[in-house]
Every structure is written in C-alpha cells, then in structure tokens.
Design a protein around this motif. Structure first.
Motif, short mmCIF file in Angstrom:
data_model
loop_
_atom_site.label_atom_id
_atom_site.label_comp_id
_atom_site.label_asym_id
_atom_site.label_seq_id
_atom_site.Cartn_x
_atom_site.Cartn_y
_atom_site.Cartn_z
N VAL A 50 -6.19 2.85 -3.52
CA VAL A 50 -4.81 3.65 -2.00
C VAL A 50 -5.96 4.48 -1.85
O VAL A 50 -6.84 5.59 -2.17
CB VAL A 50 -4.46 2.65 -2.28
N ASP A 51 -6.01 4.06 -0.24
CA ASP A 51 -5.74 5.43 0.46
C ASP A 51 -4.68 6.04 1.21
O ASP A 51 -4.91 7.39 1.50
CB ASP A 51 -6.97 5.53 2.30
N GLN A 227 9.71 3.20 8.28
CA GLN A 227 10.04 2.62 9.66
C GLN A 227 8.86 3.75 10.16
O GLN A 227 8.00 2.82 10.71
CB GLN A 227 11.12 3.03 9.49
N ALA A 228 8.66 4.80 10.35
CA ALA A 228 7.40 5.43 10.83
C ALA A 228 6.42 4.78 9.84
O ALA A 228 5.42 5.12 10.31
CB ALA A 228 7.88 7.07 9.91
N VAL A 234 0.87 1.77 8.96
CA VAL A 234 -0.13 2.35 7.82
C VAL A 234 0.58 1.45 6.10
O VAL A 234 0.49 2.35 5.14
CB VAL A 234 -0.33 3.56 7.27
N LEU A 235 2.28 1.34 6.80
CA LEU A 235 2.71 0.85 5.58
C LEU A 235 2.55 0.24 4.43
O LEU A 235 2.40 0.56 3.00
CB LEU A 235 4.53 -0.09 6.14
N GLU A 236 1.50 -1.12 5.19
CA GLU A 236 0.75 -2.18 4.07
C GLU A 236 0.04 -1.66 3.51
O GLU A 236 -0.42 -2.24 2.34
CB GLU A 236 0.05 -3.21 5.03
N ILE A 266 10.28 2.92 -9.51
CA ILE A 266 10.48 2.09 -8.23
C ILE A 266 9.07 2.23 -7.70
O ILE A 266 8.52 3.14 -7.52
CB ILE A 266 11.08 1.91 -7.29
N ILE A 267 7.85 1.17 -7.62
CA ILE A 267 6.84 1.41 -6.91
C ILE A 267 7.04 -0.06 -5.78
O ILE A 267 6.99 -0.75 -7.13
CB ILE A 267 5.97 1.42 -8.52
N SER A 268 5.59 0.15 -5.38
CA SER A 268 5.94 -0.60 -4.25
C SER A 268 4.34 -0.81 -3.30
O SER A 268 4.50 0.22 -2.90
CB SER A 268 7.11 -0.79 -3.18
#
Length: 323
Positions: A50-51, A227-228, A234-236, A266-268
């Motif tokens: 991931v970046d 939300q930011a 870039v959330l996804e 917690i990780i998502s």
C-alpha cells in the motif's frame, strides 16, 4: 521483558451495536518472547504494498470501556476489517514509552524512552516515520498529537506535524488539524493521537459515564479523519490501524493490571479480511510493537531483525499475499 498475563475469558456484549456485530473475546495463552505464536516469522510478500497508512491512537482506550461506549465509527472499522480487543501494550503501561514502542517496534528497554513527562530526548532506534523516509523516500509523513511529550518523535522523518505546547488540546482540535493535513497534503503515513479519553479517565475514572462520553467524542474525531480521506479520494487505498497505548483502572493505569495492559487493535483497508476477530485464533496475540511491524510490512519496508514486533499477516486475505 516479563511474561504476559493470560487473556481474559469470553465476554458478553454491553451494547446493541456489539451484539449485532457478534464481537467476542476468546481466551489464549501469551506468546513466548523468542517466537511469536500465530505470527509468521518470515512474512509473505504482498501482491502490492500500500502507499498510504493511517495510525490512530486513542490514548487510554481500554477494551472494556470501548465495549460500553457509543462508537459507531470504530465498530464500523471492525466490521469492515480485522481486530482484537485483547492486544497487549508495554509493561510500562505509560503513554510515551508505549507510543514509542508502537512506532518503533521495540520494547522500552531497547528504544530508551522510559520517561513519561516532558521532553528528555529521542528514541535510540528509528521511528516508523524515519524508516519510511529512509526506505521509501518518495513517500510523505505526518504526525498530529494532543500532548506536548510527542515532541519526542520530531527528530527527523516527519514532513508535517502538530504537537501542542500544553495539555489542553481537544480531540476535535486534533481531528481538525489532521483533516487539514489530509486535505492539503494527503500524507502517505499519518499518525494521529487523540488525548482526551486518557485525560477524562485520570480526572473522573476509567469506565465512568464521563469517560464513555469522551470515547464517543474520540469516535467522532476518527469519523472526521475518515471523511477527510474519503473527500480526498484516498480512503479506499489507505490501510487504517486504530489502537491505544494503555487502558486503566480507577483513575490510573498501572503495570501488571489486566485492564491497564489490554488495548484494542483494529485494522481496515485494502485486502483486509472483514469482521475477522483475531481473538478467535489460538496463539494470535497482538502486541503494540506489531503496529510498527504491520505498517512496515504493508508499506513494503524491510524489517530489521532487532525489531520485536511482527506483522499481523493473518488479517489479509490470501489474494492480497503472494504464496
């Protein structure tokens, strides 16, 4: 390092939200120092690093307080990701030493930050921000903290930062600073520290109505940061880790106390298994040092042999890892 306490037995959910999610806490033995049980000694290579990584630490958030609090954003991350409500912090159970372990991957004996008040120096080992700049120099880093002692992380490697001059910053202000950084810079690594749950615990008690209200405010701050990321598009693409430095009992947090030493983890994010409770896996004991190791692994950074933490590789679906 002293042996870790045994994990507590199963618990009954205290809120309807937890009941609907079916979150459970299952017993397991502490992992040996020499070989972390359930964590692969040589982590598999990622199909695609991931970046972006976001690490949020909610100061003083013990698992039992989380269970009893209104926290829809945190529970949403648990439903969309993997988690344990029985991770272990450092034996010091103090804010600064534990955060330094979280962001260096080694115990306080190795990183040397054993104090917990004003600034007395920097860690003896590189922080995650420094490792990112060393091994992936094209990536950017940022730190937003709610306590002055976090100056300890500002030696180098941080492109943008906010560390207050006094202990009077609200979680809402921390979230405002973090969302501004995301809007203006979209840092590849962002560390956010929310201070108020701990402060209310010291003033009015762990598990008090007032502290549970503080957890709800911290949850809103997490929601604002998410939300930011969404608005920045870039959330996804962001791996998100939410954890804490310690829990507490009464009006303090003390070594060897089960409620003080246990923390949520917690990780998502991309490729992370949904609704996966690490506590259901025998021997899968997560330590705060594993935050550094897991973030490093996700970012494709090499792990030094001296690092105590291990990547929590089980959280990724098989398709996200190379066999």
């Amino acid at each position: 390092m002293k042996p870790n306490p045994k994990r507590a037995g199963a618990w009954m959910p205290a809120t309807l939200g937890l009941a609907l999610l079916g979150l459970t806490l299952v017993g397991a033995d502490a992992r040996p120092e020499s070989q972390p049980s359930g964590l692969e000694p040589s982590p598999p290579e990622l199909s695609q690093p991931v970046d972006r990584v976001l690490i949020v630490s909610i100061d003083g958030l013990g698992p039992d307080v989380l269970r009893e609090s209104f926290a829809p954003n945190l529970r949403g991350l648990m439903a969309r990701g993997s988690y344990t409500l029985s991770a272990l912090t450092t034996q010091t159970v103090k804010t600064l030493p534990s955060h330094v372990s979280m962001l260096t991957g080694v115990t306080p004996e190795k990183h040397g930050v054993t104090w917990n008040d004003a600034f007395h120096g920097y860690p003896k080992v590189p922080t995650l921000m420094e490792v990112v700049k060393r091994d992936r120099p094209g990536l950017t880093t940022a730190l937003v903290a709610g306590k002055p002692k976090f100056r300890t992380f500002l030696r180098s490697g941080v492109d943008w930062s906010f560390v207050p001059e006094a202990d009077d910053v609200s979680d809402a202000e921390v979230a405002r600073r973090a969302t501004a950084l995301i809007r203006e810079h979209q840092p590849n690594l962002l560390v956010v520290h929310l201070p108020n749950v701990d402060q209310v615990g010291h003033a009015l008690g762990w598990g008090s109505l007032e502290q549970r209200a503080a957890v709800a405010r911290a949850d809103r701050a997490v929601g604002q940061v998410l939300q930011a990321l969404r608005r920045a598009g870039v959330l996804e693409q962001t791996a998100i880790i939410v954890t804490a430095d310690h829990g507490g009992v009464g009006r303090n947090h003390v070594p060897e106390d089960g409620k003080s030493i246990r923390i949520p983890w917690i990780i998502s994010g991309p490729g992370v298994r949904h609704g996966f409770d690490l506590g259901t896996v025998a021997g899968e004991e997560v330590h705060t040092e594993d935050t550094f190791a897991t973030a490093s692994w996700l970012l494709g950074l090499p792990l030094d042999a001296a690092v105590d933490g291990r990547p929590v590789t089980r959280v990724l679906a098989a398709a996200a890892r190379r066999p």
